[in-house]
Design a protein around this motif. Structure first.
Motif: not given
Ligand SMILES: NC(=O)c1ccc[n+]([C@@H]2O[C@H](COP(=O)([O-])OP(=O)(O)OC[C@H]3O[C@@H](n4cnc5c(N)ncnc54)[C@H](OP(=O)(O)O)[C@@H]3O)[C@@H](O)[C@H]2O)c1
Length: 298
Positions: A82-83, A90-91, A138-145
């Motif tokens: 993811c990084e 994100e997609q 970034f992985y955690g960020f996409t899961k939050l989103q």
């Protein structure tokens, strides 16, 4: 009741599908490419090969199957991938979840989204469902989103946050922590395992059982479905060696700082499971009990 699972070739999907079948659910399994999970011959399951990032195919599948429940487990799950490729991450993790949710609003009645302990920064551990989210990769960020998108849904939704899932897996692209430790110990390969990260390792069958409880109770909201013991990967490796009666001198205890990984790892992300225990009757095995099952030492 018809349940559609995304990511059925993954660790969770491989265990959730047969458990749902055993409980009498009609299961629609989906995954990328050919099915890669073991099922008893003649099991009443339909498999559709689908890339969740293809919105038209996802729509047509949802229109065709009209599942009452969607369990959305497919994701780009490798933190470092993811990084390195945030656009693809994100997609897969955000845009595809949004699309699937829109279709579920038309064709389904309950949407269950799989999220992660990595939505937390890991500075203190013992996180409850309402604690502040602050991912460090970034992985955690996409899961939050994606969690945020799910919470705007017009149909009943549940978000399941879990942590370091372990279990046996067949023909998967990736192993999991216990598989990796076991294989390395059996081949007498030296391994470096971190002792300064703490998780609540989750036996995959407990996670699958937790999701079924959510389906049965039509539960909505956020649930932490994880193991009940907080351990470091190093402690997990030592317990694995002990149970297998293998020499653990090949296990080197290291700090996370000794690895140069693209994605930062949060140090302590243990999850509190009191809400799931109280509201769902969720009761996971201890780590040692789960490990015994995985290693066939029961
Ligand atoms: N495992 C853990 O420790 C852990 C911890 C916290 C949260 N979670 C969450 O729990 C869920 C299930 O995890 P898991 O352990 O079962 O993960 P997994 O073994 O990595 O499985 C994920 C599945 O998603 C599929 N997938 C990825 N991109 C896809 C796409 N574009 N279209 C269709 N399928 C796609 C993968 O297909 P391929 O097999 O073909 O690559 C894989 O089978 C995930 O949402 C994950 O974020 C897992």
């Amino acid at each position: 009741m018809k349940v559609l699972i995304t990511g059925t070739n993954g660790l969770l999907g491989q265990h959730l599908a047969p458990l749902l079948l055993k409980k009498g659910y009609e299961v629609v399994a989906t995954g990328k490419g050919e099915p890669r999970f073991a099922l008893e011959a003649g099991a009443p399951i339909r498999y559709h090969s689908i890339d969740i990032t293809d919105p038209m195919n996802v729509y047509h599948l949802m229109e065709l199957e009209k599942p009452e429940v969607v369990v959305h487990a497919a994701a780009m799950t490798q933190v470092d991938d993811c990084e390195k490729d945030p656009e693809h991450c994100e997609q897969t993790n955000v845009q595809a979840t949004t699309q699937l949710l829109v279709d579920a609003e038309t064709f389904s009645r309950h949407f269950i989204y799989l999220s992660t302990d990595f939505v937390f920064d890991g500075e203190r551990g013992n996180y409850g469902e309402e604690d502040e989210l602050s991912p460090v990769n970034f992985y955690g960020f996409t899961k939050l989103q994606a969690e945020g998108v799910v919470q705007t849904s017009e149909i009943p939704w549940a978000i399941v946050r879990t942590s370091l899932v372990y279990g046996n897996v067949s023909h998967a692209r990736r192993s999991n922590i216990i598989g990796w430790i076991r294989e390395s110990l059996e081949k007498r390969q030296p391994i470096k395992v971190v002792s300064d990260q703490r998780r609540t390792p989750t036996f995959v069958e407990d996670l699958a059982q937790g999701i079924i409880l959510i389906i049965e109770k039509k539960a909505t909201g956020i649930y932490h479905i994880a193991g009940k013991d907080e351990l470091s990967p190093y402690e997990m490796a030592i317990q694995t060696a002990e149970l297998l009666q293998l020499d653990h001198s090949n296990i080197e205890k290291v700090d996370a700082s000794s690895f140069s990984q693209p994605g930062k790892r949060p140090p302590r992300t243990s999850l509190l499971i009191g809400k799931a225990r109280k509201e769902l009757g969720y009761e996971p095995l201890s780590f040692r009990e789960g490990l015994r099952k995985v290693l066939g030492k029961t």
